[in-house]
Design a protein around this motif. Structure first.
Motif, PDB file in Angstrom:
ATOM      1  N   ASP A 243       0.805  -1.225   0.000  1.00  0.00           N
ATOM      2  CA  ASP A 243       0.000   0.000   0.000  1.00  0.00           C
ATOM      3  C   ASP A 243       0.838   1.275   0.000  1.00  0.00           C
ATOM      4  O   ASP A 243       0.592   2.185  -0.782  1.00  0.00           O
ATOM      5  CB  ASP A 243      -0.953   0.015   1.196  1.00  0.00           C
ATOM      6  CG  ASP A 243      -2.067  -1.001   1.043  1.00  0.00           C
ATOM      7  OD1 ASP A 243      -2.308  -1.453  -0.091  1.00  0.00           O
ATOM      8  OD2 ASP A 243      -2.696  -1.342   2.065  1.00  0.00           O
ATOM      9  N   ARG A 244       1.801   1.363   0.894  1.00  0.00           N
ATOM     10  CA  ARG A 244       2.591   2.590   1.016  1.00  0.00           C
ATOM     11  C   ARG A 244       3.365   2.858  -0.260  1.00  0.00           C
ATOM     12  O   ARG A 244       3.421   3.982  -0.750  1.00  0.00           O
ATOM     13  CB  ARG A 244       3.526   2.488   2.225  1.00  0.00           C
ATOM     14  CG  ARG A 244       4.351   3.716   2.541  1.00  0.00           C
ATOM     15  CD  ARG A 244       3.552   5.007   2.725  1.00  0.00           C
ATOM     16  NE  ARG A 244       2.475   4.940   3.655  1.00  0.00           N
ATOM     17  CZ  ARG A 244       2.464   5.416   4.891  1.00  0.00           C
ATOM     18  NH1 ARG A 244       3.508   6.003   5.365  1.00  0.00           N
ATOM     19  NH2 ARG A 244       1.403   5.305   5.651  1.00  0.00           N
ATOM     20  N   GLN A 245       3.984   1.822  -0.834  1.00  0.00           N
ATOM     21  CA  GLN A 245       4.745   1.994  -2.073  1.00  0.00           C
ATOM     22  C   GLN A 245       3.825   2.416  -3.210  1.00  0.00           C
ATOM     23  O   GLN A 245       4.166   3.284  -4.015  1.00  0.00           O
ATOM     24  CB  GLN A 245       5.478   0.700  -2.435  1.00  0.00           C
ATOM     25  CG  GLN A 245       6.627   0.376  -1.503  1.00  0.00           C
ATOM     26  CD  GLN A 245       7.312  -0.926  -1.861  1.00  0.00           C
ATOM     27  OE1 GLN A 245       7.078  -1.522  -2.911  1.00  0.00           O
ATOM     28  NE2 GLN A 245       8.186  -1.392  -0.962  1.00  0.00           N
ATOM     29  N   ARG A 246       2.657   1.800  -3.282  1.00  0.00           N
ATOM     30  CA  ARG A 246       1.693   2.138  -4.333  1.00  0.00           C
ATOM     31  C   ARG A 246       1.232   3.588  -4.186  1.00  0.00           C
ATOM     32  O   ARG A 246       1.151   4.328  -5.167  1.00  0.00           O
ATOM     33  CB  ARG A 246       0.496   1.178  -4.280  1.00  0.00           C
ATOM     34  CG  ARG A 246      -0.482   1.408  -5.409  1.00  0.00           C
ATOM     35  CD  ARG A 246      -1.609   0.389  -5.443  1.00  0.00           C
ATOM     36  NE  ARG A 246      -2.386   0.394  -4.228  1.00  0.00           N
ATOM     37  CZ  ARG A 246      -2.459  -0.621  -3.359  1.00  0.00           C
ATOM     38  NH1 ARG A 246      -1.799  -1.738  -3.589  1.00  0.00           N
ATOM     39  NH2 ARG A 246      -3.198  -0.533  -2.269  1.00  0.00           N
ATOM     40  N   GLU A 247       0.947   4.014  -2.949  1.00  0.00           N
ATOM     41  CA  GLU A 247       0.514   5.399  -2.713  1.00  0.00           C
ATOM     42  C   GLU A 247       1.591   6.393  -3.122  1.00  0.00           C
ATOM     43  O   GLU A 247       1.316   7.364  -3.826  1.00  0.00           O
ATOM     44  CB  GLU A 247       0.204   5.623  -1.227  1.00  0.00           C
ATOM     45  CG  GLU A 247      -1.071   5.020  -0.750  1.00  0.00           C
ATOM     46  CD  GLU A 247      -1.255   5.203   0.743  1.00  0.00           C
ATOM     47  OE1 GLU A 247      -2.404   5.191   1.175  1.00  0.00           O
ATOM     48  OE2 GLU A 247      -0.255   5.361   1.475  1.00  0.00           O
ATOM     49  N   VAL A 248       2.810   6.136  -2.687  1.00  0.00           N
ATOM     50  CA  VAL A 248       3.926   7.045  -2.993  1.00  0.00           C
ATOM     51  C   VAL A 248       4.176   7.092  -4.500  1.00  0.00           C
ATOM     52  O   VAL A 248       4.342   8.172  -5.075  1.00  0.00           O
ATOM     53  CB  VAL A 248       5.199   6.635  -2.221  1.00  0.00           C
ATOM     54  CG1 VAL A 248       6.407   7.408  -2.709  1.00  0.00           C
ATOM     55  CG2 VAL A 248       5.001   6.835  -0.723  1.00  0.00           C
TER      56      VAL A 248
ATOM     57  N   GLU B  94       5.767  17.380  -0.528  1.00  0.00           N
ATOM     58  CA  GLU B  94       4.307  17.377  -0.513  1.00  0.00           C
ATOM     59  C   GLU B  94       3.768  15.988  -0.166  1.00  0.00           C
ATOM     60  O   GLU B  94       2.810  15.860   0.598  1.00  0.00           O
ATOM     61  CB  GLU B  94       3.755  17.813  -1.876  1.00  0.00           C
ATOM     62  CG  GLU B  94       4.020  19.263  -2.211  1.00  0.00           C
ATOM     63  CD  GLU B  94       3.613  19.616  -3.628  1.00  0.00           C
ATOM     64  OE1 GLU B  94       2.945  20.647  -3.792  1.00  0.00           O
ATOM     65  OE2 GLU B  94       3.958  18.861  -4.560  1.00  0.00           O
ATOM     66  N   ILE B  95       4.396  14.963  -0.710  1.00  0.00           N
ATOM     67  CA  ILE B  95       3.973  13.598  -0.420  1.00  0.00           C
ATOM     68  C   ILE B  95       4.197  13.284   1.049  1.00  0.00           C
ATOM     69  O   ILE B  95       3.329  12.704   1.715  1.00  0.00           O
ATOM     70  CB  ILE B  95       4.713  12.587  -1.320  1.00  0.00           C
ATOM     71  CG1 ILE B  95       4.363  12.817  -2.781  1.00  0.00           C
ATOM     72  CG2 ILE B  95       4.403  11.148  -0.904  1.00  0.00           C
ATOM     73  CD1 ILE B  95       5.226  12.051  -3.763  1.00  0.00           C
ATOM     74  N   ALA B  96       5.346  13.679   1.558  1.00  0.00           N
ATOM     75  CA  ALA B  96       5.648  13.443   2.975  1.00  0.00           C
ATOM     76  C   ALA B  96       4.606  14.115   3.862  1.00  0.00           C
ATOM     77  O   ALA B  96       4.127  13.524   4.837  1.00  0.00           O
ATOM     78  CB  ALA B  96       7.049  13.951   3.304  1.00  0.00           C
ATOM     79  N   ASP B  97       4.243  15.338   3.522  1.00  0.00           N
ATOM     80  CA  ASP B  97       3.230  16.046   4.304  1.00  0.00           C
ATOM     81  C   ASP B  97       1.869  15.377   4.197  1.00  0.00           C
ATOM     82  O   ASP B  97       1.147  15.259   5.186  1.00  0.00           O
ATOM     83  CB  ASP B  97       3.126  17.505   3.842  1.00  0.00           C
ATOM     84  CG  ASP B  97       4.376  18.309   4.183  1.00  0.00           C
ATOM     85  OD1 ASP B  97       5.162  17.860   5.043  1.00  0.00           O
ATOM     86  OD2 ASP B  97       4.563  19.376   3.571  1.00  0.00           O
ATOM     87  N   MET B  98       1.500  14.941   3.001  1.00  0.00           N
ATOM     88  CA  MET B  98       0.196  14.300   2.797  1.00  0.00           C
ATOM     89  C   MET B  98       0.070  13.003   3.578  1.00  0.00           C
ATOM     90  O   MET B  98      -0.977  12.722   4.153  1.00  0.00           O
ATOM     91  CB  MET B  98      -0.016  13.986   1.314  1.00  0.00           C
ATOM     92  CG  MET B  98      -0.467  15.128   0.481  1.00  0.00           C
ATOM     93  SD  MET B  98      -0.752  14.505  -1.175  1.00  0.00           S
ATOM     94  CE  MET B  98       0.101  15.734  -2.099  1.00  0.00           C
ATOM     95  N   LEU B  99       1.145  12.207   3.531  1.00  0.00           N
ATOM     96  CA  LEU B  99       1.094  10.888   4.163  1.00  0.00           C
ATOM     97  C   LEU B  99       1.557  10.910   5.615  1.00  0.00           C
ATOM     98  O   LEU B  99       1.457   9.899   6.311  1.00  0.00           O
ATOM     99  CB  LEU B  99       1.934   9.883   3.359  1.00  0.00           C
ATOM    100  CG  LEU B  99       1.504   9.663   1.905  1.00  0.00           C
ATOM    101  CD1 LEU B  99       2.441   8.683   1.218  1.00  0.00           C
ATOM    102  CD2 LEU B  99       0.071   9.158   1.840  1.00  0.00           C
ATOM    103  N   GLY B 100       2.084  12.047   6.053  1.00  0.00           N
ATOM    104  CA  GLY B 100       2.545  12.171   7.436  1.00  0.00           C
ATOM    105  C   GLY B 100       3.755  11.307   7.735  1.00  0.00           C
ATOM    106  O   GLY B 100       3.866  10.735   8.827  1.00  0.00           O
TER     107      GLY B 100
END
Length: 170
Positions: free
Chosen positions: A117-122, A135-141
């Protein structure tokens, strides 16, 4: 430049600016936004317009830059991997090539779905949506280094799986 001069010299250019922007961004609503932003920028720079020799050319340049900025913007990126507008071979492709390309895209989509899941989201946020690492880091926390690690692993897994399929036909 005062309001009356702006109305006389700049506002008549808006249709030309719209057509120019539309040619670049290929979306009417987005082109309207670009023209509006361009006219606002021209108005904000009204004190400097006396130094510009060719007002129309300068307005076109502002519109071009704004249009390109919109294309680069994360909000305009294509999210469908099947939409490849820069591919000029479409007219010359045989049905076999079209089918092969479709099969490859299906295989890629299936491989992406099989990622954790995490790899797919990123991967989706970075490679498809076009967001920056921060931005991705902020979105996913999560930490930015974790974003980079997950993206690296996702890409490597995808590459290895595709190479395996190509090499062994699996």
């Amino acid at each position: 430049m005062d309001v009356s001069r702006f109305k006389e010299e700049v506002l008549p250019l808006k249709n030309k600016l719209f057509r120019f922007s539309l040619h670049i961004v290929k979306d009417e609503e987005l082109a309207k936004d670009v023209v509006q932003e361009s006219l606002i920028k021209v108005w904000e720079k009204r004190d400097e317009l006396n130094q510009i020799q060719n007002l129309e050319a300068w307005c076109m340049q502002v519109t071009r830059n704004k249009s390109l900025d919109k294309l680069r913007s994360k909000h305009v990126k294509k999210t469908d991997l099947f939409e490849v507008e820069l591919d000029t071979r479409k007219e010359r492709d045989t049905p076999f090539v079209v089918t092969e390309r479709g099969d490859l895209m299906k295989r890629i989509m299936d491989l992406i779905e099989d990622l954790p899941d995490r790899q797919r989201e990123v991967m989706h946020l970075r490679d498809i949506e076009g967001y920056a690492y921060k931005e991705i880091a902020d979105m996913l926390g999560i930490d930015i280094n974790l974003v980079k690690t997950n993206l690296f692993r996702a890409r490597r897994k995808l590459k290895e799986s595709l190479m395996k399929v190509d090499a062994y036909g699996l």
